[in-house]
Write a protein that holds these residues in place. Structure first.
Motif, PDB file in Angstrom:
ATOM      1  N   MET A  44     -35.874  52.719  61.754  1.00 55.13           N
ATOM      2  CA  MET A  44     -35.618  51.841  60.620  1.00 55.13           C
ATOM      3  C   MET A  44     -34.292  51.099  60.797  1.00 55.13           C
ATOM      4  O   MET A  44     -34.198  49.899  60.546  1.00 55.13           O
ATOM      5  CB  MET A  44     -35.602  52.663  59.342  1.00 55.13           C
ATOM      6  CG  MET A  44     -35.705  51.813  58.116  1.00 55.13           C
ATOM      7  SD  MET A  44     -36.032  52.826  56.678  1.00 55.13           S
ATOM      8  CE  MET A  44     -37.806  52.739  56.594  1.00 55.13           C
ATOM      9  N   SER A  45     -33.270  51.829  61.248  1.00 55.92           N
ATOM     10  CA  SER A  45     -31.956  51.199  61.380  1.00 55.92           C
ATOM     11  C   SER A  45     -31.939  50.164  62.497  1.00 55.92           C
ATOM     12  O   SER A  45     -31.325  49.112  62.377  1.00 55.92           O
ATOM     13  CB  SER A  45     -30.887  52.249  61.695  1.00 55.92           C
ATOM     14  OG  SER A  45     -30.997  53.321  60.817  1.00 55.92           O
ATOM     15  N   GLU A  73     -34.583  48.587  63.848  1.00 52.16           N
ATOM     16  CA  GLU A  73     -35.462  47.433  63.585  1.00 52.16           C
ATOM     17  C   GLU A  73     -34.746  46.419  62.706  1.00 52.16           C
ATOM     18  O   GLU A  73     -34.983  45.221  62.807  1.00 52.16           O
ATOM     19  CB  GLU A  73     -36.767  47.895  62.925  1.00 52.16           C
ATOM     20  CG  GLU A  73     -37.763  48.445  63.949  1.00 52.16           C
ATOM     21  CD  GLU A  73     -39.060  48.917  63.310  1.00 52.16           C
ATOM     22  OE1 GLU A  73     -39.131  48.990  62.075  1.00 52.16           O
ATOM     23  OE2 GLU A  73     -39.993  49.223  64.071  1.00 52.16           O
ATOM     24  N   GLN A  74     -33.858  46.926  61.860  1.00 53.55           N
ATOM     25  CA  GLN A  74     -33.085  46.005  61.022  1.00 53.55           C
ATOM     26  C   GLN A  74     -32.226  45.076  61.869  1.00 53.55           C
ATOM     27  O   GLN A  74     -31.892  43.978  61.450  1.00 53.55           O
ATOM     28  CB  GLN A  74     -32.171  46.790  60.071  1.00 53.55           C
ATOM     29  CG  GLN A  74     -32.848  47.112  58.759  1.00 53.55           C
ATOM     30  CD  GLN A  74     -32.042  48.057  57.891  1.00 53.55           C
ATOM     31  OE1 GLN A  74     -30.983  48.531  58.278  1.00 53.55           O
ATOM     32  NE2 GLN A  74     -32.552  48.326  56.716  1.00 53.55           N
TER      33      GLN A  74
END
Lengths: 850, 120
Positions: B19-20, B22-23
């Motif tokens: 998640m981190s 991909e941001q």
């Protein structure tokens, strides 16, 4: 010292010696402080900024547990085991242990019923009853609001139902549309275990009671309340609700199956997937509530410091489905006078009404109830805003979205309330990197491209994105929505969750900010504007457009003005990941503070729910123990009142060499204790102690009420209860001013290796935003004075050690000034920049306002 | 932006990292054990592999070895919950791009990744 000895020596047998008691007191404080530091560290490591695993969580908790147990041992000695702290902690420890080692967390060891009346849903049963049911039971019981009578069918019942029908394993492995649809069918055709039938039958009997004029007696609303629903993920509109169900066991169980089958709907699965929920893992509780025969219903949303009310005739689905043109009331004002700021009539062409044999039906709204015929009078709208305000207070100031119904009896009923996802206490939305598409200023777009619309509609979620329009003309076309599209649709619908991972914004022609879809857009930070009249004809399929939506409204430009927008996965705040939440689950047994008021029945070890509560309880009782012992010593002249030029209300116990010999009131000149003297000189420095009254804003008012139950924000100095225990080289001062607590512990001797200052500050009367600003101010100033600190919310712990005596004393002088100066300063910290201004002024010797 | 593989037997590590990262615009694939990750490596090259050191079955050192053989230019970042393996750490320093004890500050990991792919 003789006085103290005489006090001890002649004590009736077991009277402990004050010095030993004080050593234990220090021991408790030290271990508590260490434990609080571990909690703060865990809070930081588990706050979303670190990659961690269960090994870390277990290790950190094991260290915390050790400290707490050490503290309890000394506390028990100090208080002669009067409080049964070990048992209170064991209960919490067990819940944490279960969570850490994957034991079933059900009920915290309590036996779990299959059905439980709302009135009997305890904190221990909150997971079993689901978030929504638990909240409703609290709102009725603790906040005294009107909530329809009802009962919860627990998660345990769900497990038994699934297992009875051989579906548990299938549910855990469910993936793919076909399997989900098979599961839904199997649940709907499933057989309820006899024990569940019996439990529901019994619950219905208790519910029946005497007939009431305000209820449509004999019918229920059956709603989902999944284990995690309305926690940090809303699941808004993802599950079924069955309205107007005849109150017979067979009908309720049929509706029950409909609701639990919706766990396996494709849109619920899609929502769960976005948050990394393994399919079939979630358990569902179901709420069965007396049906309110509603003349009107709708939603209230905290918005821009006030409230936004949506109202439609009849039963609730119109508003939350976003389909009926609902009336909108905007409520503003302050705590003294809420006012209707604006009201916009909705078309209200259709409405839902309850069928006489059960079920609901959509009908054409009679002509005379449409358009300008508002569903609520201004007075009713204000009354409803008052209800919303009470719920927000009860939720600790967190903005809420609430569903309501207005009964034929003219009373408002709360049907559901949850935190608005992505907001925190203080009302602001989360900002920072997770905000979609960053926030280029709107002037950057001005004058470049043609505007398709400007200022129309209602911004549900801010953000700026470019993309190609996908015109959704019929629901079946959803499957064709391409990656990165801006979805333009006639109505809003929670079904759009199915495509949210791949779209970059939603614009709808009708709809309200109170709909389920709106909730989900806010939750996933997906830019969204609703109620943009004529948008379906203003844009064409595949057209490139740029949406700029901010607090000033929405503008849609022709053409691409921004690079490709990220999709929902990239926008996801880490906090919402299932795995993350599972792993930090134990924190809910550790860090929240529930034991806030130090008086009354509520303040007892039995009420301690978290490790923090245990520590707080021990701290308070230890201080009181010492005050009690010192009270006896004082009567013998051992504790002396300190007369200062400021009203700090401090009593001093001298363990030896801290005060000049004498009796009666001591003056600052009589203080020999080096650290204490240095601190007092700072506190009494000219200009540091302000007595000017301070104005509080609406949110402060709320914050004060929430924590005290009554509003007494200022003038609450705790005169006379502040206690300093000192000797020549040592001081420990515990102070309570109004709603904040401050502990300063310092040793200041010839040996720098032993010297330290420990400074702890927590609480305040104002809302969390201002309190946090004060913490930042303290942190900044103490940092300049050489302290190292860690801050979490409104708790600050700062330390300075291993310095020569004169440096320690200098720092204590600054700390003293700071304590005096910041006493009421939080109320003045209106914005973030004021923190720096006040800090700089203070460091250059002034006391603002700058 | 880089293609990144994450291997950790605790799902939360991969989920949070994905998640981190991909941001930041990276393309991320996560694996709960080394065997399928190594299979995937045979099919596709990654710019960077972030792997846990201690895992059941194939451990991080073996992952490192395989990556070295298959793609000498692919960078490896090692993370571990057992940070007291001083010797191992030293030995690893020579071979890996970076080494982090858990809990890993995500900001630090992101910066390390920037350096690894030549943006920092």
């Amino acid at each position: 010292m003789d006085i103290i000895r005489s006090f001890l020596g002649k004590g009736k047998d077991k009277r402990r010696d004050l010095k030993t008691a004080f050593a234990l007191f220090r021991g408790v404080l030290e271990k508590n402080n260490r434990a609080l530091e571990i909690i703060a560290d865990m809070g930081e490591k588990l706050g979303g900024g670190y990659l961690f695993d269960i090994v870390y969580v277990r290790g950190a908790y094991s260290e915390l547990r050790r400290r707490v147990q050490e503290s309890i041992r000394e506390f028990d000695l100090l208080t002669e085991g009067r409080y049964g702290m070990a048992a209170a902690f064991d209960r919490i420890d067990k819940a944490i242990g279960d969570a850490l080692f994957d034991e079933p967390a059900a009920g915290g060891g309590a036996s779990v019923p299959l059905a439980v009346p709302f009135g009997s849903i305890t904190w221990e049963l909150r997971r079993e009853a689901g978030g929504k049911n638990y909240t409703l039971s609290r709102l009725a019981k603790s906040a005294g609001l009107n909530v329809p009578a009802g009962f919860a069918i627990t998660c345990l019942a769900y497990e038994q139902f699934m297992s009875h029908n051989g579906l548990s394993e299938r549910a855990r492995n469910a993936a793919g549309a076909q399997e989900l649809s098979g599961l839904r069918k199997a649940v709907l055709e499933g057989v309820c275990p006899p024990a569940l039938e019996e439990a529901v039958g019994a619950a219905l009997k208790t519910l029946a009671g005497p007939p009431a004029a305000d209820k449509k007696t004999g019918f229920l609303a059956v709603r989902s309340s999944a284990e995690d629903e309305d926690g940090s993920c809303s699941f808004a509109g993802q599950f079924e609700t069955v309205l107007n169900v005849p109150a017979t066991t067979a009908d309720v169980l049929r509706a029950y199956k409909t609701v639990i089958a919706s766990l396996f709907s494709e849109r619920a699965a899609a929502y769960g997937r976005q948050l990394g929920y393994p399919p079939g893992l979630m358990r569902m509780s179901v709420g069965c509530m007396a049906m309110v025969d509603a003349q009107a219903s709708g939603a209230v949303l905290a918005s821009g410091g006030g409230f936004l009310i949506n109202a439609a005739w009849g039963l609730g689905p119109s508003v939350v489905e976003g389909s009926a043109g609902a009336d909108v009331f905007r409520i503003g004002g302050d705590q003294h006078s809420l006012a209707v700021v604006e009201k916009i009539p909705g078309g209200k062409e259709t409405m839902y009404e309850a069928g006489s044999q059960g079920g609901i039906r959509k009908i054409e709204t009679p002509e005379d109830l449409r358009d300008d015929a508002f569903c609520l009078t201004d007075r009713q709208a204000l009354e409803l805003a008052g209800v919303a305000l009470r719920i927000e207070e009860y939720a600790g100031g967190r903005p809420q979205e609430m569903e309501w119904a207005l009964g034929r009896d003219g009373k408002f009923y709360v049907l559901q309330s949850r935190d608005i996802p992505g907001t925190s206490v203080g009302g602001g939305a989360e900002t920072g990197p997770e905000k979609a598409g960053g926030r280029p200023a709107r002037k950057e777009f001005e004058g470049k491209n043609k505007k398709i619309f400007a200022g129309e509609g209602h911004v549900v979620q801010e953000g700026s994105v470019s993309g190609r329009v996908f015109l959704l003309k019929k629901a079946a076309d959803l499957d064709r929505v391409p990656e990165g599209a801006i979805l333009v649709a006639r109505h809003d619908s929670p079904d759009y969750i199915l495509v949210m991972p791949r779209i970059s914004a939603v614009i709808t022609e009708t709809g309200t900010p109170a709909s389920h879809m709106a909730s989900i857009c806010r939750e996933f930070k997906l830019p969204c504007v609703v109620n943009v009249r004529g948008i379906m004809h203003a844009v064409s399929e595949g057209q490139e457009v740029t949406l700029v939506a901010d607090e000033d409204g929405a503008i849609l430009y022709d053409g691409r003005m921004l690079p490709v927008a990220g999709t929902a996965a990239g926008r996801q705040p880490v906090h919402r990941l299932f795995e993350f939440r599972k792993n930090i689950y134990i924190m809910r047994f550790i860090s929240p503070l529930n034991l806030v008021g130090a008086f009354g029945e509520e303040f007892s070890p039995e009420r301690a729910r978290t490790v923090h509560d245990v520590l707080r309880f021990m701290h308070e009782k230890s201080v009181r123990e010492i005050i009690g012992l010192s009270g006896q010593a004082r009567r013998k002249g051992a504790a002396r009142r300190l007369s200062l030029s400021v009203p700090a209300g401090i009593q001093v116990i001298d363990l030896g060499g801290g005060l000049k010999a004498g009796t009666g009131e001591a003056r600052i000149e009589d203080v020999i204790s080096r650290p204490f003297r240095a601190l007092l000189e700072g506190m009494t420095a000219p200009g540091a102690w302000s007595n000017a009254p301070v104005a509080l804003g609406a949110k402060d008012f709320l914050a004060g009420m929430v924590r005290t139950g009554r509003f007494t924000a200022m003038g609450g100095e705790f005169a006379g209860g502040n206690l300093a225990v000192i000797d020549a080289d040592y001081m420990n001062l515990g102070m309570k001013f109004g709603f904040h607590f401050n502990v300063i512990d310092s040793y200041c001797s010839a040996n720098p290796a032993n010297n330290h200052i420990y400074f702890r500050f927590t609480g305040g009367a104002t809302d969390i935003t201002k309190r946090t600003r004060r913490i930042r101010l303290l942190e900044k100033v103490l940092g300049e004075c050489g302290f190292t600190s860690s801050a979490k919310g409104d708790l600050l712990v700062a330390r300075l050690s291993h310095l020569p005596c004169e440096d320690i004393m200098k720092a204590l002088g600054q700390a003293g000034r700071l304590i005096a100066f910041t006493r009421q300063l939080d109320a003045l910290l209106e914005d973030d920049s004021s923190v720096d201004r006040y800090a700089e002024d203070f460091l250059s010797g002034g006391y603002g306002p700058p | 932006m880089a293609r990144i593989m994450i291997i950790d037997d605790e799902k939360i590590v991969g989920d949070m990292a994905r998640m981190s990262l991909e941001q930041e615009g990276h393309e991320v694939e996560t694996f709960l054990s080394a065997a399928p990750a190594l299979e995937r490596l045979k099919q596709r090259q990654f710019n960077l592999v972030v792997t846990d050191l201690k895992m059941k079955g194939i451990d991080g050192l073996e992952v490192l070895k395989t990556v070295r053989e298959l793609y000498p230019q692919t960078k490896v970042i090692m993370i571990t919950a057992f940070a007291n393996l001083d010797v191992a750490i030293e030995a690893l320093r020579a071979e890996v791009h970076d080494f982090f004890p858990k809990p890993v500050k995500i900001k630090d990991l992101k910066e390390s990744i920037k350096r690894a792919i030549g943006e920092g």
